[in-house]
Design a protein around this motif. Structure first.
Motif, short mmCIF file in Angstrom:
data_model
loop_
_atom_site.label_atom_id
_atom_site.label_comp_id
_atom_site.label_asym_id
_atom_site.label_seq_id
_atom_site.Cartn_x
_atom_site.Cartn_y
_atom_site.Cartn_z
N TYR A 52 0.83 -1.20 0.00
CA TYR A 52 0.00 0.00 0.00
C TYR A 52 0.86 1.26 0.00
O TYR A 52 0.59 2.21 -0.74
CB TYR A 52 -0.94 -0.03 1.21
CG TYR A 52 -1.79 1.20 1.35
CD1 TYR A 52 -2.92 1.36 0.56
CD2 TYR A 52 -1.46 2.20 2.26
CE1 TYR A 52 -3.71 2.49 0.67
CE2 TYR A 52 -2.24 3.33 2.37
CZ TYR A 52 -3.36 3.47 1.58
OH TYR A 52 -4.13 4.60 1.69
N GLU A 53 1.88 1.26 0.80
CA GLU A 53 2.75 2.43 0.91
C GLU A 53 3.47 2.72 -0.40
O GLU A 53 3.59 3.88 -0.82
CB GLU A 53 3.79 2.23 2.04
CG GLU A 53 3.18 2.19 3.42
CD GLU A 53 2.54 0.84 3.76
OE1 GLU A 53 2.84 -0.17 3.08
OE2 GLU A 53 1.71 0.81 4.69
N THR A 56 0.81 3.99 -3.06
CA THR A 56 0.35 5.36 -2.79
C THR A 56 1.47 6.38 -3.01
O THR A 56 1.21 7.47 -3.50
CB THR A 56 -0.22 5.49 -1.36
OG1 THR A 56 0.74 5.02 -0.42
CG2 THR A 56 -1.52 4.74 -1.22
N MET A 59 1.59 6.94 -6.62
CA MET A 59 0.45 7.74 -7.09
C MET A 59 0.58 9.21 -6.73
O MET A 59 -0.11 10.05 -7.31
CB MET A 59 -0.87 7.18 -6.54
CG MET A 59 -1.30 5.88 -7.19
SD MET A 59 -2.78 5.18 -6.47
CE MET A 59 -4.00 6.37 -6.98
N HIS A 60 1.45 9.56 -5.80
CA HIS A 60 1.65 10.96 -5.43
C HIS A 60 2.33 11.75 -6.55
O HIS A 60 2.23 12.97 -6.58
CB HIS A 60 2.47 11.08 -4.14
CG HIS A 60 1.67 10.84 -2.91
ND1 HIS A 60 0.67 11.68 -2.48
CD2 HIS A 60 1.71 9.82 -2.00
CE1 HIS A 60 0.14 11.21 -1.37
NE2 HIS A 60 0.75 10.08 -1.06
N VAL A 122 -5.98 9.95 -3.32
CA VAL A 122 -4.73 9.28 -2.96
C VAL A 122 -3.54 10.15 -3.38
O VAL A 122 -2.56 10.28 -2.65
CB VAL A 122 -4.65 7.89 -3.60
CG1 VAL A 122 -3.29 7.25 -3.40
CG2 VAL A 122 -5.73 6.98 -3.02
N SER A 126 -5.12 11.86 1.66
CA SER A 126 -6.48 11.92 2.21
C SER A 126 -6.48 12.73 3.49
O SER A 126 -5.49 12.85 4.20
CB SER A 126 -6.99 10.50 2.48
OG SER A 126 -6.21 9.90 3.48
#
Length: 128
Positions: A52-53, A56, A59-60, A122, A126
Motif C-alpha cells: 500500500y505504501e 500510494t 500515485m503521489h 490518494v 487523504s
C-alpha cells in the motif's frame, strides 16, 4: 398521391452518417485503453513491491495521477459507448430504451467521477 420519389421520401428519416462518429470514438478509446493499459501494467511490474505504501507513494507523482485519471476516464467512456450500442440494438421498446440509456449514462458518470476522485484523493493525500 405523392410526386416525390421513394428516395426523396426517406431522405433525412434515418440515422445515416451519425454512426460513423460513434464507431470512430469507440476505436480511438480502444487504442487509448491499450496504450494506457500497457503503461499501467509495465509500471506495476517495475514497482519494487506492491504494498500500500509503495503504490500510494507512486500515485503521489503528478504524472502518474494524471495517467491514472486518464485511464479511468477512458475506460468508463469506452464502456458507456459499448453498452449504448448493445441497448440500442437489443431493446425494442422506445420508452424502455430511453430510460435505460439515461440510467446508464448517469451510472457511468458516477463511476467515472468516483474513480477520478479516488485517484486524486490518494494523489493529494487523504484528509482522514
Amino acid at each position: 398521391m405523392s410526386l416525390r420519389s421513394p428516395v426523396g421520401r426517406v431522405l433525412g428519416l434515418g440515422a445515416a452518417g451519425e454512426g460513423v462518429g460513434h464507431w470512430w470514438t469507440q476505436r480511438v478509446t480502444s487504442v487509448a485503453l491499450v496504450l494506457l493499459g500497457l503503461w499501467f501494467v509495465f509500471v506495476l511490474i517495475a514497482l519494487p513491491d506492491r504494498s500500500y505504501e509503495t503504490v500510494t507513494a507512486w500515485m503521489h507523482a503528478p504524472f502518474n495521477a494524471v495517467m491514472l485519471s486518464l485511464l479511468v476516464g477512458t475506460a468508463v467512456y469506452h464502456s458507456l459507448l459499448g453498452v449504448e450500442v448493445v441497448v440500442e440494438d437489443y431493446v425494442t421498446d422506445h420508452a424502455t430504451k430511453i430510460v435505460t440509456l439515461l440510467a446508464l449514462k448517469f451510472i457511468h458518470i458516477v463511476i467515472g467521477a468516483l474513480g477520478v476522485f479516488s485517484v486524486l484523493r490518494v494523489a493529494f493525500g487523504s484528509a482522514a
